[in-house]
Design a protein around this motif. Structure first.
Motif, PDB file in Angstrom:
ATOM      1  N   SER A   1       0.834  -1.193   0.000  1.00 10.74           N
ATOM      2  CA  SER A   1       0.000   0.000   0.000  1.00 10.74           C
ATOM      3  C   SER A   1       0.874   1.249   0.000  1.00 10.74           C
ATOM      4  N   GLU A   2       0.728   2.076  -1.047  1.00 12.43           N
ATOM      5  CA  GLU A   2       1.342   3.399  -1.116  1.00 12.43           C
ATOM      6  C   GLU A   2       2.842   3.407  -0.810  1.00 12.43           C
ATOM      7  N   THR A   3       3.616   2.837  -1.700  1.00 11.59           N
ATOM      8  CA  THR A   3       5.071   2.901  -1.539  1.00 11.59           C
ATOM      9  C   THR A   3       5.724   2.971  -2.916  1.00 11.59           C
ATOM     10  N   THR A   4       6.894   3.580  -2.980  1.00  6.15           N
ATOM     11  CA  THR A   4       7.604   3.689  -4.254  1.00  6.15           C
ATOM     12  C   THR A   4       8.400   2.418  -4.527  1.00  6.15           C
ATOM     13  N   LEU A   5       8.763   2.234  -5.785  1.00  2.00           N
ATOM     14  CA  LEU A   5       9.616   1.104  -6.128  1.00  2.00           C
ATOM     15  C   LEU A   5      10.961   1.208  -5.416  1.00  2.00           C
ATOM     16  N   TYR A   6      11.419   2.415  -5.237  1.00  2.00           N
ATOM     17  CA  TYR A   6      12.689   2.639  -4.546  1.00  2.00           C
ATOM     18  C   TYR A   6      12.636   2.073  -3.125  1.00  2.00           C
ATOM     19  N   ASP A   7      11.566   2.371  -2.402  1.00  2.00           N
ATOM     20  CA  ASP A   7      11.426   1.869  -1.031  1.00  2.00           C
ATOM     21  C   ASP A   7      11.089   0.388  -0.989  1.00  2.00           C
ATOM     22  N   LEU A   8      10.369  -0.071  -2.005  1.00  2.00           N
ATOM     23  CA  LEU A   8       9.947  -1.471  -2.033  1.00  2.00           C
ATOM     24  C   LEU A   8      11.127  -2.423  -2.194  1.00  2.00           C
ATOM     25  N   GLN A   9      12.243  -1.917  -2.717  1.00  2.00           N
ATOM     26  CA  GLN A   9      13.450  -2.751  -2.842  1.00  2.00           C
ATOM     27  C   GLN A   9      13.893  -3.344  -1.515  1.00  2.00           C
ATOM     28  N   HIS A  10      13.566  -2.659  -0.439  1.00  2.00           N
ATOM     29  CA  HIS A  10      14.028  -3.075   0.890  1.00  2.00           C
ATOM     30  C   HIS A  10      12.930  -3.777   1.686  1.00  2.00           C
ATOM     31  N   GLN A  11      11.896  -4.221   0.999  1.00  2.00           N
ATOM     32  CA  GLN A  11      10.790  -4.921   1.654  1.00  2.00           C
ATOM     33  C   GLN A  11      10.544  -6.260   0.960  1.00  2.00           C
ATOM     34  N   THR A  12       9.995  -7.222   1.705  1.00  2.00           N
ATOM     35  CA  THR A  12       9.624  -8.518   1.131  1.00  2.00           C
ATOM     36  C   THR A  12       8.238  -8.898   1.642  1.00  2.00           C
ATOM     37  N   PRO A  13       7.197  -8.225   1.155  1.00  2.00           N
ATOM     38  CA  PRO A  13       5.842  -8.537   1.615  1.00  2.00           C
ATOM     39  C   PRO A  13       5.410  -9.935   1.179  1.00  2.00           C
ATOM     40  N   ASP A  14       4.523 -10.541   1.970  1.00  2.00           N
ATOM     41  CA  ASP A  14       3.980 -11.863   1.673  1.00  2.00           C
ATOM     42  C   ASP A  14       2.709 -11.687   0.841  1.00  2.00           C
TER      43      ASP A  14
END
Length: 210
Positions: free
Chosen positions: A130-143
């Motif tokens: 929900s509401e995040t940039t691709l730049y920030d999503l690089q550091h996340q691993t959502p299920d």
């Protein structure tokens, strides 16, 4: 030597001879049965359809793109979680970028409709992202197959499927991207391209007593 002693020595010699000939063996009953056993491993087989979720050209700031895809489990084992990892590369057409294009591409939502269930009715969506940039999503691993809905939908019995992905089932996914218009000069991104790689990593359920 008496006859008794002679007989005793004769018997002893005979017993010793039999023992030497037989190698010290003795007779007994026996029986045997064979068993045939198999250990066959199951399979994890995660599928994504289509494999190209988005392919769009001539973007401009403010554009929003909604796409859908399906995560499927074609294996014989249940999947407990599907972690999403994000990588991207930027092609700078004019060599003038001072900012990362990935900071200007936002994922508005990644929705798992099967986990949402009737939660659509009250607007309690199962947003994996929900509401995040691709730049920030690089550091996340959502299920991607986790049921994230609140106690409200659970209380009213509107919750969707349990977390995970059972063998032979699939989940319907919806995603929305936005090229963010930041009300500033974004001319540096004219002609640029961003290649996004999403990798879905499936994991088995816990081992059990079988």
């Amino acid at each position: 030597m008496s006859i008794k002693k002679k007989l005793g020595l004769g018997v002893a010699s005979a017993v010793l001879g039999v023992s030497l000939i037989g190698g010290g063996t003795y007779a007994y009953f026996s029986d045997s049965e064979d068993t045939n056993n198999t250990f066959a491993a199951g399979t994890l087989d995660l599928t994504v359809d289509p494999t190209t979720i988005i392919d769009v050209k001539n973007l401009k700031p403010g554009d929003v793109m909604v796409r859908e895809f399906v995560l499927g489990n074609s294996g014989s084992l249940d999947i407990s979680s599907v972690d999403l990892s994000t990588e991207y590369t930027v092609t700078d057409a004019n060599g003038d970028n001072v900012d990362d294009f990935g900071k200007h591409i936002k994922v508005l939502f990644l929705e798992n409709a099967d986990k949402t269930g009737d939660g659509w009715v009250i607007g309690d969506y199962n947003d994996v992202i929900s509401e995040t940039t691709l730049y920030d999503l690089q550091h996340q691993t959502p299920d991607a197959v986790e049921n994230l809905q609140s106690w409200i939908t659970w209380f009213f019995g509107l919750n969707g499927e349990d977390s995970g992905l059972e063998a032979g089932t699939s989940d319907q996914m919806y995603v929305a991207f936005e090229f963010v218009d930041n009300d500033a000069d974004q001319n540096e991104f004219q002609g640029d391209a961003l290649n996004l790689k999403w990798t879905f990593n499936a994991h088995q359920t816990d081992g059990e007593l079988r």
